[in-house]
Design a protein around this motif. Structure first.
Motif, PDB file in Angstrom:
ATOM      1  N   UNK A 235       3.015   1.122  11.678  1.00  0.00           N
ATOM      2  CA  UNK A 235       1.641   0.741  11.350  1.00  0.00           C
ATOM      3  C   UNK A 235       1.606  -0.567  10.568  1.00  0.00           C
ATOM      4  N   UNK A 236       0.447  -1.204  10.617  1.00  0.00           N
ATOM      5  CA  UNK A 236       0.233  -2.445   9.867  1.00  0.00           C
ATOM      6  C   UNK A 236      -0.735  -2.168   8.722  1.00  0.00           C
ATOM      7  N   UNK A 237      -0.297  -2.538   7.510  1.00  0.00           N
ATOM      8  CA  UNK A 237      -1.124  -2.319   6.325  1.00  0.00           C
ATOM      9  C   UNK A 237      -1.653  -3.645   5.788  1.00  0.00           C
ATOM     10  N   UNK A 238      -2.850  -3.614   5.230  1.00  0.00           N
ATOM     11  CA  UNK A 238      -3.458  -4.802   4.637  1.00  0.00           C
ATOM     12  C   UNK A 238      -2.811  -5.066   3.284  1.00  0.00           C
ATOM     13  N   UNK A 239      -2.261  -6.238   3.104  1.00  0.00           N
ATOM     14  CA  UNK A 239      -1.646  -6.589   1.819  1.00  0.00           C
ATOM     15  C   UNK A 239      -2.718  -6.840   0.771  1.00  0.00           C
ATOM     16  N   UNK A 240      -2.441  -6.387  -0.439  1.00  0.00           N
ATOM     17  CA  UNK A 240      -3.332  -6.681  -1.557  1.00  0.00           C
ATOM     18  C   UNK A 240      -4.585  -5.847  -1.622  1.00  0.00           C
ATOM     19  N   UNK A 241      -4.721  -4.871  -0.730  1.00  0.00           N
ATOM     20  CA  UNK A 241      -5.909  -4.020  -0.779  1.00  0.00           C
ATOM     21  C   UNK A 241      -5.844  -3.094  -1.994  1.00  0.00           C
ATOM     22  N   UNK A 242      -6.999  -2.676  -2.477  1.00  0.00           N
ATOM     23  CA  UNK A 242      -7.028  -1.786  -3.636  1.00  0.00           C
ATOM     24  C   UNK A 242      -6.366  -0.454  -3.285  1.00  0.00           C
ATOM     25  N   UNK A 243      -5.789   0.167  -4.287  1.00  0.00           N
ATOM     26  CA  UNK A 243      -5.038   1.393  -4.065  1.00  0.00           C
ATOM     27  C   UNK A 243      -5.687   2.554  -4.807  1.00  0.00           C
ATOM     28  N   UNK A 244      -5.946   3.622  -4.061  1.00  0.00           N
ATOM     29  CA  UNK A 244      -6.437   4.869  -4.641  1.00  0.00           C
ATOM     30  C   UNK A 244      -5.456   5.973  -4.290  1.00  0.00           C
ATOM     31  N   UNK A 245      -5.048   6.724  -5.295  1.00  0.00           N
ATOM     32  CA  UNK A 245      -3.974   7.670  -5.003  1.00  0.00           C
ATOM     33  C   UNK A 245      -3.942   8.790  -6.039  1.00  0.00           C
ATOM     34  N   UNK A 246      -3.070   9.736  -5.745  1.00  0.00           N
ATOM     35  CA  UNK A 246      -2.677  10.776  -6.698  1.00  0.00           C
ATOM     36  C   UNK A 246      -1.201  11.050  -6.445  1.00  0.00           C
ATOM     37  N   UNK A 247      -0.506  11.468  -7.470  1.00  0.00           N
ATOM     38  CA  UNK A 247       0.894  11.881  -7.341  1.00  0.00           C
ATOM     39  C   UNK A 247       0.942  13.366  -7.699  1.00  0.00           C
TER      40      UNK A 247
END
Length: 271
Positions: A235-247
């Motif tokens: 897959x191709x990901x957009x560089x520098x995009x905002x990140x929303x996550x949980x660990x």
């Protein structure tokens, strides 16, 4: 294992191999399916088969399915219907009255109930699901807690992988994906079965556990490597995009259950 008879509501991708594993350890298993064609498959694996449609209130079939089992494992995902909040709760409500007061219940839940916090999440977090499916699951968790109290244990599994469910296929060939730096939360099916077996063998009830691998590589690293492993375009990901996550933390499962994960490193599954 002290538990000698178990009813597994939902013998699909996880439920069927779970049933096979428990049978190998001397447990008598009743298993449900929603399709007539699968009844013979369950029987071939020494599972007493039941055709259970939770949209139909078939009290005789529910009673026979649950009778004489010391533990009921509810392994029914919410599905993708437009009114999933209502239908999922209604399905569980249909079978709930036939669970007897001397029976324990293990509910297979999902870490989709956790909101993105851009931090680690544990079982102690007050959850606020962001997706409709997560909201439906949480509603059923609460329904079961209210009815069963300390006869209920819940395991929230992270993203399920293993065997025919190879992560390399999940995002292959996709373009312009966001959240490439977000950490992944996954668990191998063998660890799902291992955690369930540990809860049953140690008779740990009235608890809530996360089931998730130790490692949390980024989505970009994980899915790129996984796709390449099976010869697909990554897959191709957009560089520098905002990140929303949980660990998702698995610490409680390791401490209280003393469970050692078979596949602690997600990258070892795809490298």
């Amino acid at each position: 294992m002290g538990t000698t008879s178990i009813s597994i509501l939902g013998c699909g991708w996880l439920g069927l191999p779970l049933a096979q594993h428990l049978i190998e350890h001397g447990v008598f298993i009743k298993g449900s399916t929603t399709t007539k064609e699968k009844l013979s498959l369950l029987k071939q694996h020494s599972i007493e088969p039941f055709l259970i449609d939770l949209e139909v209130n078939d009290k005789d079939e529910y009673s026979r399915f649950l009778a004489d089992s010391s533990v009921i494992i509810i392994n029914i995902p919410p599905g993708r219907t437009s009114n999933v909040m209502k239908t999922y709760e209604a399905k569980i409500n249909n079978v709930l009255p036939y669970i007897k007061s001397n029976q324990k219940v293990l509910f297979i839940s999902s870490t989709s109930v956790y909101q993105n916090t851009n931090d680690e999440v544990s079982e102690a977090l007050v959850v606020s699901p962001e997706k409709t499916s997560g909201k439906a699951i949480l509603r059923v968790e609460n329904l079961l807690r209210k009815s069963l109290k300390d006869r209920l244990t819940i395991i929230r599994f992270a993203g399920l992988v293993g065997y025919d469910r190879h992560p390399g296929r999940f995002l292959a060939n996709r373009k312009g994906l966001a959240n490439g730096d977000a950490p992944v939360n996954i668990i191998h099916r063998d660890d799902c079965i291992g955690l369930i077996e540990t809860v049953l063998s140690k008779e740990v009830w009235g608890e809530l556990f996360n089931g998730c691998a130790d490692g949390h590589p980024s989505r970009k690293t994980y899915y790129t490597l996984a796709a390449k492993k099976i010869g697909l375009n990554p897959p191709n990901f957009i560089d520098g995009a905002s990140t929303n996550y949980k660990i998702v933390s698995n610490m409680k499962s390791k401490k209280l259950l003393e469970y050692t994960y078979i596949y602690p490193d997600p990258l070892n599954l795809v490298s």
